[in-house]
Design a protein around this motif. Structure first.
Motif, PDB file in Angstrom:
ATOM      1  N   ALA A 168      52.337  28.231  33.971  1.00  0.00           N
ATOM      2  CA  ALA A 168      51.493  28.211  33.562  1.00  0.00           C
ATOM      3  C   ALA A 168      50.409  27.749  33.462  1.00  0.00           C
ATOM      4  CB  ALA A 168      52.189  27.185  32.464  1.00  0.00           C
ATOM      5  N   ALA A 169      50.395  27.000  35.036  1.00  0.00           N
ATOM      6  CA  ALA A 169      49.202  25.964  35.254  1.00  0.00           C
ATOM      7  C   ALA A 169      48.403  27.141  36.059  1.00  0.00           C
ATOM      8  CB  ALA A 169      49.213  25.549  36.340  1.00  0.00           C
ATOM      9  N   VAL A 170      48.910  28.236  36.588  1.00  0.00           N
ATOM     10  CA  VAL A 170      47.800  29.039  37.500  1.00  0.00           C
ATOM     11  C   VAL A 170      47.489  30.212  36.281  1.00  0.00           C
ATOM     12  CG1 VAL A 170      48.224  31.076  38.503  1.00  0.00           C
ATOM     13  CG2 VAL A 170      49.926  29.560  39.126  1.00  0.00           C
ATOM     14  N   GLU A 171      48.412  30.302  35.363  1.00  0.00           N
ATOM     15  CA  GLU A 171      47.438  31.326  34.204  1.00  0.00           C
ATOM     16  C   GLU A 171      46.116  30.214  33.538  1.00  0.00           C
ATOM     17  OE1 GLU A 171      49.058  33.231  29.940  1.00  0.00           O
ATOM     18  OE2 GLU A 171      50.431  32.267  31.080  1.00  0.00           O
ATOM     19  N   ASP A 172      46.334  28.794  33.355  1.00  0.00           N
ATOM     20  CA  ASP A 172      45.142  28.179  33.007  1.00  0.00           C
ATOM     21  C   ASP A 172      44.301  28.856  33.897  1.00  0.00           C
ATOM     22  OD1 ASP A 172      46.521  27.747  30.522  1.00  0.00           O
ATOM     23  OD2 ASP A 172      47.564  25.617  30.964  1.00  0.00           O
ATOM     24  N   PHE A 173      44.199  28.293  35.098  1.00  0.00           N
ATOM     25  CA  PHE A 173      43.227  27.914  35.669  1.00  0.00           C
ATOM     26  C   PHE A 173      42.863  29.706  35.959  1.00  0.00           C
ATOM     27  CE2 PHE A 173      41.881  28.513  40.328  1.00  0.00           C
ATOM     28  CZ  PHE A 173      40.944  27.611  41.083  1.00  0.00           C
ATOM     29  N   ALA A 174      43.616  30.816  35.981  1.00  0.00           N
ATOM     30  CA  ALA A 174      43.214  32.290  36.045  1.00  0.00           C
ATOM     31  C   ALA A 174      41.640  32.294  34.421  1.00  0.00           C
ATOM     32  CB  ALA A 174      44.374  33.512  35.894  1.00  0.00           C
ATOM     33  N   GLU A 175      42.061  32.137  34.004  1.00  0.00           N
ATOM     34  CA  GLU A 175      41.697  32.012  32.617  1.00  0.00           C
ATOM     35  C   GLU A 175      40.000  30.891  32.804  1.00  0.00           C
ATOM     36  OE1 GLU A 175      40.287  33.585  28.925  1.00  0.00           O
ATOM     37  OE2 GLU A 175      42.085  34.185  30.172  1.00  0.00           O
ATOM     38  N   GLN A 176      39.983  30.294  33.570  1.00  0.00           N
ATOM     39  CA  GLN A 176      39.524  29.121  33.293  1.00  0.00           C
ATOM     40  C   GLN A 176      38.072  30.132  34.422  1.00  0.00           C
ATOM     41  OE1 GLN A 176      40.614  25.268  35.158  1.00  0.00           O
ATOM     42  NE2 GLN A 176      41.461  25.580  33.182  1.00  0.00           N
ATOM     43  N   ARG A 177      38.910  30.706  35.529  1.00  0.00           N
ATOM     44  CA  ARG A 177      37.069  31.481  36.452  1.00  0.00           C
ATOM     45  C   ARG A 177      37.491  33.133  36.401  1.00  0.00           C
ATOM     46  NH1 ARG A 177      34.647  28.049  38.314  1.00  0.00           N
ATOM     47  NH2 ARG A 177      34.474  28.486  40.140  1.00  0.00           N
ATOM     48  N   ARG A 178      37.726  33.255  35.166  1.00  0.00           N
ATOM     49  CA  ARG A 178      38.107  34.717  35.405  1.00  0.00           C
ATOM     50  C   ARG A 178      36.880  35.337  35.015  1.00  0.00           C
ATOM     51  NH1 ARG A 178      37.549  36.795  29.969  1.00  0.00           N
ATOM     52  NH2 ARG A 178      37.303  34.953  28.144  1.00  0.00           N
ATOM     53  N   ASP A 179      35.212  34.982  34.143  1.00  0.00           N
ATOM     54  CA  ASP A 179      34.303  35.402  34.745  1.00  0.00           C
ATOM     55  C   ASP A 179      33.857  35.512  36.195  1.00  0.00           C
ATOM     56  OD1 ASP A 179      34.239  35.589  31.964  1.00  0.00           O
ATOM     57  OD2 ASP A 179      32.670  33.829  32.267  1.00  0.00           O
ATOM     58  N   LEU A 180      34.541  35.590  37.154  1.00  0.00           N
ATOM     59  CA  LEU A 180      34.233  35.037  38.519  1.00  0.00           C
ATOM     60  C   LEU A 180      34.778  35.332  39.664  1.00  0.00           C
ATOM     61  CD1 LEU A 180      32.228  34.151  39.900  1.00  0.00           C
ATOM     62  CD2 LEU A 180      33.139  31.533  41.030  1.00  0.00           C
ATOM     63  N   ILE A 181      36.551  35.167  39.441  1.00  0.00           N
ATOM     64  CA  ILE A 181      37.396  35.738  39.883  1.00  0.00           C
ATOM     65  C   ILE A 181      38.446  36.166  39.069  1.00  0.00           C
ATOM     66  CG2 ILE A 181      39.183  34.851  41.947  1.00  0.00           C
ATOM     67  CD1 ILE A 181      37.878  32.013  41.931  1.00  0.00           C
ATOM     68  N   ARG A 182      39.253  37.191  40.003  1.00  0.00           N
ATOM     69  CA  ARG A 182      40.155  37.966  39.368  1.00  0.00           C
ATOM     70  C   ARG A 182      41.121  37.593  40.044  1.00  0.00           C
ATOM     71  NH1 ARG A 182      36.757  43.616  40.179  1.00  0.00           N
ATOM     72  NH2 ARG A 182      35.480  43.283  38.654  1.00  0.00           N
ATOM     73  N   MET A 183      42.411  36.980  40.044  1.00  0.00           N
ATOM     74  CA  MET A 183      43.696  36.491  40.086  1.00  0.00           C
ATOM     75  C   MET A 183      44.811  37.266  40.260  1.00  0.00           C
ATOM     76  SD  MET A 183      42.510  33.003  40.629  1.00  0.00           S
ATOM     77  CE  MET A 183      41.384  31.910  40.763  1.00  0.00           C
ATOM     78  N   ARG A 184      45.632  36.432  40.722  1.00  0.00           N
ATOM     79  CA  ARG A 184      47.119  37.414  40.709  1.00  0.00           C
ATOM     80  C   ARG A 184      47.783  36.294  41.098  1.00  0.00           C
ATOM     81  NH1 ARG A 184      47.973  42.044  45.223  1.00  0.00           N
ATOM     82  NH2 ARG A 184      46.957  41.568  46.946  1.00  0.00           N
ATOM     83  N   LEU A 185      48.991  36.467  41.158  1.00  0.00           N
ATOM     84  CA  LEU A 185      49.940  35.600  40.882  1.00  0.00           C
ATOM     85  C   LEU A 185      51.026  36.756  41.909  1.00  0.00           C
ATOM     86  CD1 LEU A 185      51.506  32.619  41.479  1.00  0.00           C
ATOM     87  CD2 LEU A 185      52.397  33.683  39.366  1.00  0.00           C
ATOM     88  N   LEU A 186      51.793  36.560  43.251  1.00  0.00           N
ATOM     89  CA  LEU A 186      52.488  36.721  43.565  1.00  0.00           C
ATOM     90  C   LEU A 186      53.972  36.458  43.672  1.00  0.00           C
ATOM     91  CD1 LEU A 186      50.602  38.686  47.146  1.00  0.00           C
ATOM     92  CD2 LEU A 186      50.888  39.949  44.523  1.00  0.00           C
ATOM     93  N   GLY A 187      55.012  37.004  43.192  1.00  0.00           N
ATOM     94  CA  GLY A 187      55.922  36.158  43.886  1.00  0.00           C
ATOM     95  C   GLY A 187      57.372  35.868  42.962  1.00  0.00           C
ATOM     96  N   PRO A 188      57.936  35.512  42.862  1.00  0.00           N
ATOM     97  CA  PRO A 188      58.140  34.527  43.974  1.00  0.00           C
ATOM     98  C   PRO A 188      58.883  35.243  44.765  1.00  0.00           C
ATOM     99  CG  PRO A 188      60.776  34.304  41.817  1.00  0.00           C
ATOM    100  CD  PRO A 188      59.187  35.643  41.378  1.00  0.00           C
ATOM    101  N   LEU A 189      58.430  34.878  46.594  1.00  0.00           N
ATOM    102  CA  LEU A 189      58.815  35.526  47.063  1.00  0.00           C
ATOM    103  C   LEU A 189      59.983  34.299  48.125  1.00  0.00           C
ATOM    104  CD1 LEU A 189      55.369  35.465  48.101  1.00  0.00           C
ATOM    105  CD2 LEU A 189      56.340  37.385  46.819  1.00  0.00           C
ATOM    106  N   ALA A 190      60.355  35.154  49.590  1.00  0.00           N
ATOM    107  CA  ALA A 190      60.945  34.448  50.422  1.00  0.00           C
ATOM    108  C   ALA A 190      60.029  33.173  50.536  1.00  0.00           C
ATOM    109  CB  ALA A 190      60.918  35.237  51.683  1.00  0.00           C
ATOM    110  N   PRO A 191      60.011  31.943  51.657  1.00  0.00           N
ATOM    111  CA  PRO A 191      59.312  31.202  52.403  1.00  0.00           C
ATOM    112  C   PRO A 191      58.369  31.595  53.556  1.00  0.00           C
ATOM    113  CG  PRO A 191      61.557  30.610  52.467  1.00  0.00           C
ATOM    114  CD  PRO A 191      61.189  31.714  51.825  1.00  0.00           C
ATOM    115  N   TYR A 192      57.725  32.592  53.362  1.00  0.00           N
ATOM    116  CA  TYR A 192      57.048  33.281  54.486  1.00  0.00           C
ATOM    117  C   TYR A 192      55.871  32.383  55.703  1.00  0.00           C
ATOM    118  CZ  TYR A 192      58.417  37.821  52.286  1.00  0.00           C
ATOM    119  OH  TYR A 192      59.913  38.438  52.470  1.00  0.00           O
ATOM    120  N   ASP A 193      55.438  31.525  54.550  1.00  0.00           N
ATOM    121  CA  ASP A 193      54.433  30.745  55.202  1.00  0.00           C
ATOM    122  C   ASP A 193      55.084  28.994  55.195  1.00  0.00           C
ATOM    123  OD1 ASP A 193      51.616  31.548  54.378  1.00  0.00           O
ATOM    124  OD2 ASP A 193      53.107  32.747  53.142  1.00  0.00           O
ATOM    125  N   PHE A 194      55.894  28.381  55.013  1.00  0.00           N
ATOM    126  CA  PHE A 194      56.929  27.621  55.078  1.00  0.00           C
ATOM    127  C   PHE A 194      58.111  27.712  56.017  1.00  0.00           C
ATOM    128  CE2 PHE A 194      55.055  28.128  51.272  1.00  0.00           C
ATOM    129  CZ  PHE A 194      53.865  26.967  51.452  1.00  0.00           C
TER     130      PHE A 194
END
Length: 251
Positions: free
Chosen positions: A217-243
């Protein structure tokens, strides 16, 4: 003479994890996924020809699909893509040599999932924002507008350098803002390098299952706030490749 085969290793899981009957691996045709067990651990593997080239887009997709699907139901440590060993004995040697380390990491990953937030700037909106906030860049843009490139080469170079620097500063700020707003829901975060000049944010989050809905829900709110400047996409759930340092698990 029959072609020699080996075992492609996808990831390490707890020993009670069973591959689903329809799980498909790399290769053409796709290999059947099986588990090689040792102690509290199991490795998800499939048989591949040792002369068979790896690295096709379909192979990488199969590798990620298996690991991401597994991560949705059990902790998993990804093994570096393309890791092939001679047979079950070599897999058991790997599990035996790192047994306690792998088991401890799997315990830490219980009920944890990775999500990655990736966003790219809208090109025209970004330039407009930069020029609105930088009078020198705005003057240079006005100087070169409508004039031949040969007459404005130096000005265009200076303008390009200003814009490039502004993009880097903006990207750093946007990644920082994203981490600050989403980090409270995450066990760990990892800012990833940009994949293109227009990347605005690229951050991986390791999320506890009990905070997953709040995070989404927080990611969706963040993307909405920045939608005129940034096109967001959310990937997941994923395996923990970065951790989990997947590049180290096969060494």
């Amino acid at each position: 003479m029959a072609d020699e085969t080996g075992l492609f290793i996808y990831g390490i899981v707890p020993s009670d994890v069973e591959p689903t009957p329809d799980a498909a691996g790399v290769g053409d045709p796709p290999g059947e996924i099986t588990a090689v067990r040792h102690g509290e651990l199991a490795a998800l593997v499939s048989e591949v020809g040792l002369e068979q080239p790896m690295g096709r887009p379909a192979d990488l997709t199969a590798y990620q699909t298996l690991l991401d699907g597994t991560a949705a139901v059990a902790p998993v440590l990804p093994v570096r893509f393309g890791t092939v060993v001679t047979g079950p004995d070599a897999v058991e040697d790997l599990l035996s040599a790192h047994h306690d380390e792998f088991a401890e990491t799997l315990d830490q990953l219980e009920d944890r999932l990775q999500y990655t937030v990736h966003g790219r700037y809208d090109d025209s909106a970004l330039i407009s924002e930069i020029l609105a906030g930088n009078a020198d860049a705005a003057r240079l843009a006005e100087q070169v507008r409508g004039r031949p490139e040969t007459e404005t080469r130096e000005a265009r170079i200076r303008l390009g350098e200003m814009i490039s620097q502004a993009v880097e500063l903006s990207r750093e700020a946007e990644n920082g803002r994203l981490v600050n707003e989403m980090g409270r829901y995450a066990v760990r975060t990892a800012v990833r390098p940009p994949s293109s000049e227009l990347d605005a944010v690229n951050v991986a989050f390791l999320i506890g299952a009990d905070h997953e809905e709040e995070f989404l829900a927080a990611v969706e709110d963040f993307a909405e706030q920045r939608r005129d400047l940034i096109r967001m996409r959310l990937l997941g759930p994923l395996a923990p490749y970065d951790f989990v340092g997947a590049h180290q698990l096969a060494e």
